[in-house]
Motif scaffolding. Structure first.
Motif, PDB file in Angstrom:
ATOM      1  N   VAL A  43      14.624  47.842 -11.859  1.00 54.98           N
ATOM      2  CA  VAL A  43      15.885  47.340 -11.925  1.00 54.98           C
ATOM      3  C   VAL A  43      16.585  47.634 -11.156  1.00 54.98           C
ATOM      4  N   ARG A  44      17.500  48.409 -10.557  1.00 56.95           N
ATOM      5  CA  ARG A  44      18.491  48.407  -9.291  1.00 56.95           C
ATOM      6  C   ARG A  44      17.871  48.097  -8.166  1.00 56.95           C
ATOM      7  N   ILE A  45      16.569  48.431  -7.120  1.00 61.39           N
ATOM      8  CA  ILE A  45      16.403  47.571  -6.133  1.00 61.39           C
ATOM      9  C   ILE A  45      16.330  45.924  -6.390  1.00 61.39           C
ATOM     10  N   THR A  46      16.595  45.205  -7.738  1.00 60.77           N
ATOM     11  CA  THR A  46      15.961  44.408  -7.881  1.00 60.77           C
ATOM     12  C   THR A  46      17.632  43.766  -7.411  1.00 60.77           C
ATOM     13  N   LEU A  47      18.207  44.361  -8.012  1.00 55.51           N
ATOM     14  CA  LEU A  47      20.070  44.101  -8.784  1.00 55.51           C
ATOM     15  C   LEU A  47      20.414  43.873  -6.998  1.00 55.51           C
ATOM     16  N   LEU A  48      19.843  44.159  -6.025  1.00 55.69           N
ATOM     17  CA  LEU A  48      19.985  44.573  -4.871  1.00 55.69           C
ATOM     18  C   LEU A  48      19.681  43.683  -4.188  1.00 55.69           C
ATOM     19  N   LEU A  49      18.003  43.078  -4.749  1.00 55.12           N
ATOM     20  CA  LEU A  49      17.774  41.991  -3.682  1.00 55.12           C
ATOM     21  C   LEU A  49      17.817  40.580  -4.502  1.00 55.12           C
ATOM     22  N   LEU A  50      17.982  40.610  -5.420  1.00 54.42           N
ATOM     23  CA  LEU A  50      19.449  39.091  -6.240  1.00 54.42           C
ATOM     24  C   LEU A  50      20.741  39.563  -5.810  1.00 54.42           C
ATOM     25  N   ALA A  51      21.148  40.088  -5.498  1.00 55.40           N
ATOM     26  CA  ALA A  51      22.801  40.215  -4.913  1.00 55.40           C
ATOM     27  C   ALA A  51      22.880  39.391  -2.932  1.00 55.40           C
ATOM     28  N   VAL A  52      21.400  40.700  -2.313  1.00 53.13           N
ATOM     29  CA  VAL A  52      21.224  39.563  -1.027  1.00 53.13           C
ATOM     30  C   VAL A  52      21.434  37.763  -0.861  1.00 53.13           C
ATOM     31  N   HIS A  53      20.338  37.531  -2.233  1.00 56.08           N
ATOM     32  CA  HIS A  53      19.883  36.349  -2.500  1.00 56.08           C
ATOM     33  C   HIS A  53      21.321  35.636  -2.574  1.00 56.08           C
ATOM     34  N   ALA A  54      21.630  36.071  -3.359  1.00 57.57           N
ATOM     35  CA  ALA A  54      23.366  35.282  -3.874  1.00 57.57           C
ATOM     36  C   ALA A  54      23.780  35.357  -2.755  1.00 57.57           C
ATOM     37  N   VAL A  55      24.215  36.213  -1.626  1.00 55.05           N
ATOM     38  CA  VAL A  55      25.123  36.463  -0.231  1.00 55.05           C
ATOM     39  C   VAL A  55      24.895  35.083   0.426  1.00 55.05           C
ATOM     40  N   ILE A  56      23.190  35.704   0.732  1.00 56.07           N
ATOM     41  CA  ILE A  56      23.016  34.270   1.203  1.00 56.07           C
ATOM     42  C   ILE A  56      23.160  33.015   1.114  1.00 56.07           C
ATOM     43  N   VAL A  57      22.841  32.516  -0.419  1.00 56.06           N
ATOM     44  CA  VAL A  57      23.106  31.143  -0.744  1.00 56.06           C
ATOM     45  C   VAL A  57      24.132  30.853  -0.389  1.00 56.06           C
ATOM     46  N   LEU A  58      25.269  32.013  -1.168  1.00 53.50           N
ATOM     47  CA  LEU A  58      26.820  31.528  -0.966  1.00 53.50           C
ATOM     48  C   LEU A  58      27.675  31.280   0.505  1.00 53.50           C
ATOM     49  N   LEU A  59      27.092  32.191   1.390  1.00 56.72           N
ATOM     50  CA  LEU A  59      27.042  31.765   2.782  1.00 56.72           C
ATOM     51  C   LEU A  59      26.893  30.772   3.255  1.00 56.72           C
ATOM     52  N   ALA A  60      25.712  29.707   2.931  1.00 54.86           N
ATOM     53  CA  ALA A  60      25.457  28.752   3.308  1.00 54.86           C
ATOM     54  C   ALA A  60      26.597  27.247   3.775  1.00 54.86           C
ATOM     55  N   ALA A  61      27.490  27.481   2.173  1.00 50.73           N
ATOM     56  CA  ALA A  61      27.857  26.236   2.915  1.00 50.73           C
ATOM     57  C   ALA A  61      29.401  26.572   3.354  1.00 50.73           C
ATOM     58  N   PRO A  62      30.236  27.777   3.653  1.00 47.31           N
ATOM     59  CA  PRO A  62      31.136  28.167   4.031  1.00 47.31           C
ATOM     60  C   PRO A  62      31.150  28.540   5.638  1.00 47.31           C
ATOM     61  N   ALA A  63      29.803  29.224   6.055  1.00 47.28           N
ATOM     62  CA  ALA A  63      29.675  29.624   7.255  1.00 47.28           C
ATOM     63  C   ALA A  63      28.401  28.969   7.499  1.00 47.28           C
ATOM     64  N   ARG A  64      28.367  28.045   7.422  1.00 50.45           N
ATOM     65  CA  ARG A  64      27.494  26.668   8.686  1.00 50.45           C
ATOM     66  C   ARG A  64      27.750  27.303   9.802  1.00 50.45           C
ATOM     67  N   ALA A  65      28.836  27.182  10.159  1.00 52.40           N
ATOM     68  CA  ALA A  65      28.957  27.652  12.033  1.00 52.40           C
ATOM     69  C   ALA A  65      28.033  29.338  12.602  1.00 52.40           C
ATOM     70  N   VAL A  66      28.931  29.679  11.746  1.00 51.02           N
ATOM     71  CA  VAL A  66      27.590  31.484  11.528  1.00 51.02           C
ATOM     72  C   VAL A  66      26.058  31.144  11.488  1.00 51.02           C
ATOM     73  N   LEU A  67      25.548  30.876  10.512  1.00 49.70           N
ATOM     74  CA  LEU A  67      24.463  30.795  10.058  1.00 49.70           C
ATOM     75  C   LEU A  67      22.990  29.682  10.807  1.00 49.70           C
ATOM     76  N   ALA A  68      23.848  28.701  11.981  1.00 46.00           N
ATOM     77  CA  ALA A  68      23.708  27.805  12.466  1.00 46.00           C
ATOM     78  C   ALA A  68      23.618  28.442  14.117  1.00 46.00           C
ATOM     79  N   GLN A  69      24.150  29.318  14.673  1.00 47.68           N
ATOM     80  CA  GLN A  69      24.140  30.560  15.859  1.00 47.68           C
ATOM     81  C   GLN A  69      22.970  30.449  15.938  1.00 47.68           C
ATOM     82  N   PRO A  70      22.276  30.527  16.816  1.00 43.77           N
ATOM     83  CA  PRO A  70      21.093  30.570  17.612  1.00 43.77           C
ATOM     84  C   PRO A  70      20.966  31.845  17.595  1.00 43.77           C
ATOM     85  N   LEU A  71      19.620  32.099  17.575  1.00 40.09           N
ATOM     86  CA  LEU A  71      18.966  34.020  17.634  1.00 40.09           C
ATOM     87  C   LEU A  71      18.582  33.702  19.113  1.00 40.09           C
ATOM     88  N   ALA A  72      17.363  33.085  18.639  1.00 41.54           N
ATOM     89  CA  ALA A  72      16.201  33.013  19.977  1.00 41.54           C
ATOM     90  C   ALA A  72      15.334  31.411  19.743  1.00 41.54           C
TER      91      ALA A  72
END
Length: 122
Positions: A43-72
């Motif tokens: 249950v704890r690991i599932t909650l952690l995984l959901l928190a990571v998913h929520a952070v990624i989803v919440l970063l999509a709009a306000p941190a669009r420039a950060v997510l668009a930075q090229p890696l390789a």
């Protein structure tokens, strides 16, 4: 009518009602406590995984420039996070299958074997 026997002497009123004494709650046995403890980690690991998913989803709009930075090459940070999340989800699913077989299934089998079969012995 005699004065020592008032009318409705044997009637019960709602305010005279005594609540039934509370039944003692059955204490969970050792196997039930072990099973509950074994289920806490997934249950704890599932909650952690959901928190990571929520952070990624919440970063999509306000941190669009950060997510668009090229890696390789054509890969950017957003795609890297998405692939990392996909790998984490698959890894957790595989881990849980192994964990359930090793830690949870033996506890449930022990518990089921101690319970009477609802249809009796066959």
């Amino acid at each position: 009518m005699p004065a020592d026997n008032p009318p409705f002497a044997d009637a019960s009123f709602p305010w005279d009602h005594q609540p039934p004494s509370p039944q003692p709650q059955p204490q969970p046995d050792r196997a039930a406590r072990q099973l509950r403890a074994a289920r806490r980690l997934p249950v704890r690991i599932t909650l952690l995984l959901l928190a990571v998913h929520a952070v990624i989803v919440l970063l999509a709009a306000p941190a669009r420039a950060v997510l668009a930075q090229p890696l390789a090459g054509p890969f950017n940070v957003g795609l890297g996070l998405l692939l990392a999340q996909l790998c984490m989800t698959a890894g957790v699913a595989v881990w849980y299958g192994r964990y359930a077989r090793a830690a949870i299934d033996p506890l449930t089998e022990d518990r089921e074997s101690s319970l009477p079969h609802p249809e009796g012995q066959r």
